[in-house]
Design a protein around this motif. Structure first.
Motif, PDB file in Angstrom:
ATOM      1  N   ALA A 118      31.753  50.735  45.273  1.00 22.79           N
ATOM      2  CA  ALA A 118      31.903  49.551  46.125  1.00 22.79           C
ATOM      3  C   ALA A 118      30.717  48.609  45.978  1.00 22.79           C
ATOM      4  CB  ALA A 118      32.067  49.974  47.581  1.00 22.79           C
ATOM      5  N   SER A 119      29.508  49.157  45.909  1.00 14.09           N
ATOM      6  CA  SER A 119      28.306  48.332  45.767  1.00 14.09           C
ATOM      7  C   SER A 119      28.329  47.549  44.461  1.00 14.09           C
ATOM      8  CB  SER A 119      27.061  49.222  45.837  1.00 14.09           C
ATOM      9  OG  SER A 119      25.893  48.472  45.596  1.00 14.09           O
ATOM     10  N   GLN A 120      28.695  48.213  43.371  1.00 12.90           N
ATOM     11  CA  GLN A 120      28.742  47.533  42.071  1.00 12.90           C
ATOM     12  C   GLN A 120      29.868  46.495  42.026  1.00 12.90           C
ATOM     13  OE1 GLN A 120      28.542  50.115  38.611  1.00 12.90           O
ATOM     14  NE2 GLN A 120      27.172  51.536  39.651  1.00 12.90           N
ATOM     15  N   GLN A 121      31.003  46.801  42.663  1.00 12.35           N
ATOM     16  CA  GLN A 121      32.092  45.827  42.706  1.00 12.35           C
ATOM     17  C   GLN A 121      31.683  44.590  43.501  1.00 12.35           C
ATOM     18  OE1 GLN A 121      35.184  48.366  44.333  1.00 12.35           O
ATOM     19  NE2 GLN A 121      36.236  48.473  42.343  1.00 12.35           N
ATOM     20  N   GLY A 122      30.991  44.799  44.623  1.00 13.24           N
ATOM     21  CA  GLY A 122      30.534  43.675  45.425  1.00 13.24           C
ATOM     22  C   GLY A 122      29.561  42.792  44.663  1.00 13.24           C
ATOM     23  N   ALA A 123      28.627  43.415  43.936  1.00 14.28           N
ATOM     24  CA  ALA A 123      27.673  42.646  43.132  1.00 14.28           C
ATOM     25  C   ALA A 123      28.382  41.900  42.004  1.00 14.28           C
ATOM     26  CB  ALA A 123      26.606  43.584  42.568  1.00 14.28           C
ATOM     27  N   TYR A 124      29.391  42.543  41.418  1.00  8.61           N
ATOM     28  CA  TYR A 124      30.166  41.930  40.330  1.00  8.61           C
ATOM     29  C   TYR A 124      30.879  40.664  40.819  1.00  8.61           C
ATOM     30  CZ  TYR A 124      34.202  41.415  37.157  1.00  8.61           C
ATOM     31  OH  TYR A 124      35.168  40.931  36.313  1.00  8.61           O
ATOM     32  N   LEU A 125      31.615  40.771  41.935  1.00  5.28           N
ATOM     33  CA  LEU A 125      32.320  39.611  42.458  1.00  5.28           C
ATOM     34  C   LEU A 125      31.345  38.535  42.938  1.00  5.28           C
ATOM     35  CD1 LEU A 125      35.323  41.099  44.472  1.00  5.28           C
ATOM     36  CD2 LEU A 125      35.360  39.973  42.254  1.00  5.28           C
ATOM     37  N   GLY A 126      30.220  38.969  43.519  1.00  3.25           N
ATOM     38  CA  GLY A 126      29.222  38.001  43.966  1.00  3.25           C
ATOM     39  C   GLY A 126      28.707  37.141  42.823  1.00  3.25           C
ATOM     40  N   ARG A 127      28.509  37.769  41.652  1.00  6.06           N
ATOM     41  CA  ARG A 127      28.048  37.005  40.484  1.00  6.06           C
ATOM     42  C   ARG A 127      29.106  36.000  40.042  1.00  6.06           C
ATOM     43  NH1 ARG A 127      26.020  42.128  39.004  1.00  6.06           N
ATOM     44  NH2 ARG A 127      27.844  42.533  37.705  1.00  6.06           N
ATOM     45  N   LEU A 128      30.371  36.409  40.035  1.00  3.74           N
ATOM     46  CA  LEU A 128      31.435  35.502  39.608  1.00  3.74           C
ATOM     47  C   LEU A 128      31.570  34.312  40.550  1.00  3.74           C
ATOM     48  CD1 LEU A 128      34.279  37.950  38.473  1.00  3.74           C
ATOM     49  CD2 LEU A 128      32.500  36.879  37.090  1.00  3.74           C
ATOM     50  N   PHE A 129      31.528  34.577  41.853  1.00  7.56           N
ATOM     51  CA  PHE A 129      31.636  33.484  42.815  1.00  7.56           C
ATOM     52  C   PHE A 129      30.432  32.548  42.741  1.00  7.56           C
ATOM     53  CE2 PHE A 129      34.715  36.291  45.068  1.00  7.56           C
ATOM     54  CZ  PHE A 129      35.748  35.367  45.191  1.00  7.56           C
ATOM     55  N   SER A 130      29.238  33.123  42.640  1.00  9.37           N
ATOM     56  CA  SER A 130      28.031  32.282  42.637  1.00  9.37           C
ATOM     57  C   SER A 130      27.925  31.438  41.367  1.00  9.37           C
ATOM     58  CB  SER A 130      26.784  33.155  42.792  1.00  9.37           C
ATOM     59  OG  SER A 130      26.625  34.019  41.672  1.00  9.37           O
ATOM     60  N   LYS A 131      28.500  31.923  40.268  1.00 10.01           N
ATOM     61  CA  LYS A 131      28.455  31.161  39.014  1.00 10.01           C
ATOM     62  C   LYS A 131      29.666  30.245  38.852  1.00 10.01           C
ATOM     63  CE  LYS A 131      25.604  34.542  36.564  1.00 10.01           C
ATOM     64  NZ  LYS A 131      25.514  35.467  35.412  1.00 10.01           N
TER      65      LYS A 131
END
Length: 261
Positions: A118-131
């Motif tokens: 879950a932590s890695q998925q959250g970081a993954y989506l966070g990068r996509l949204f922020s970029k």
């Protein structure tokens, strides 16, 4: 080696057998009444006090979500009560709903329901949204980054239209009218297994820690020290590390305070 392999399972059994009377394998809990536990193999266990340390079923919110989306209902042989997503964590049956953690499972690659995933998925989506990747494409289409953000609505409509012709996502994204406007295509989520930790009681644990392309396996007291060390190191601040350390020392000296206020 993996903690699920027979060799490690035997180690686990050896540790647990010292602490409990009976270990029952290959049987799940089917039902619990006020006085009896019913197992899936037909056995019954009378009891006076039961401690449940296994997982629970899906939350009502997740159940409602799954029941209201026909495409989710069609693939519940995979989901089994969870939200089924594509490789980019997007829920099937929706163009802009993403689901991570133990309430979701990927159709192409089922992952363990752990905080690490879950932590890695959250970081993954966070990068996509922020970029500023475009995240509203149909399911199984990877998020894309546009050369000109002003064209996002028109291009998404064009991709959806081409996709409705029965072409695969790769075929749609290779169309020249689409490719010329894309600067990057997001890669699918990839889980990086950093290891598995399992506390088995009596200051003993199992630990499988990833070091480069190998795994360091520890059990008993060594596993317990690895488990405690990684838990302490993963605290978000030195303040938390100090407070956790003090709590461990106090519990070791005076025992765990289980009083309720």
């Amino acid at each position: 080696k993996s903690l699920t392999e027979r060799e490690t399972s035997l180690i686990t059994d050896g540790l647990i057998d010292k602490e409990v009377t009976t270990v029952i394998l290959k049987a799940g809990v089917k039902e619990i009444t006020n006085e009896t536990i019913f197992l899936s193999n037909g056995e019954t266990l009378p009891y006076g006090f039961c401690v449940w340390a296994a997982g629970n079923g899906p939350l009502p919110f997740v159940q409602d979500f799954v029941s209201e989306i026909p495409q989710q209902n069609e693939i519940q042989s995979i989901g089994r009560g969870r939200i089924v997503t594509d490789s980019w964590c997007k829920a099937y049956g929706s163009n802009n709903i993403y689901s991570i953690g133990d309430c979701a499972t990927m159709k192409e690659n089922s992952l363990p329901a752990t905080a690490q995933v879950a932590s890695q998925q959250g970081a993954y989506l966070g990068r996509l949204f922020s970029k500023k990747y475009q995240m509203k494409l149909p399911v199984s289409f990877p998020p894309i980054k546009l050369i000109n953000d002003d064209e996002d609505t028109r291009l998404i409509s064009e991709i959806t239209r081409i996709g409705s012709l029965g072409l695969s996502p790769s075929e749609v994204l290779s169309d020249q009218s689409v490719v010329s406007q894309i600067s990057d295509i997001a890669k699918p989520f990839q889980f990086l297994n950093l290891g598995v930790l399992a506390y088995v009681g009596a200051s003993k644990a199992l630990a499988q820690i990833a070091v480069d392309d190998k795994f360091v396996l520890g059990s008993g007291t060594i596993g317990y020290l690895l488990w405690r060390g990684i838990y302490w190191f993963k605290q978000v601040s030195w303040r938390n590390r100090i407070l956790v350390g003090i709590d461990w020392i106090r519990s070791r000296l005076f025992g765990r305070d289980i009083g309720a206020f």
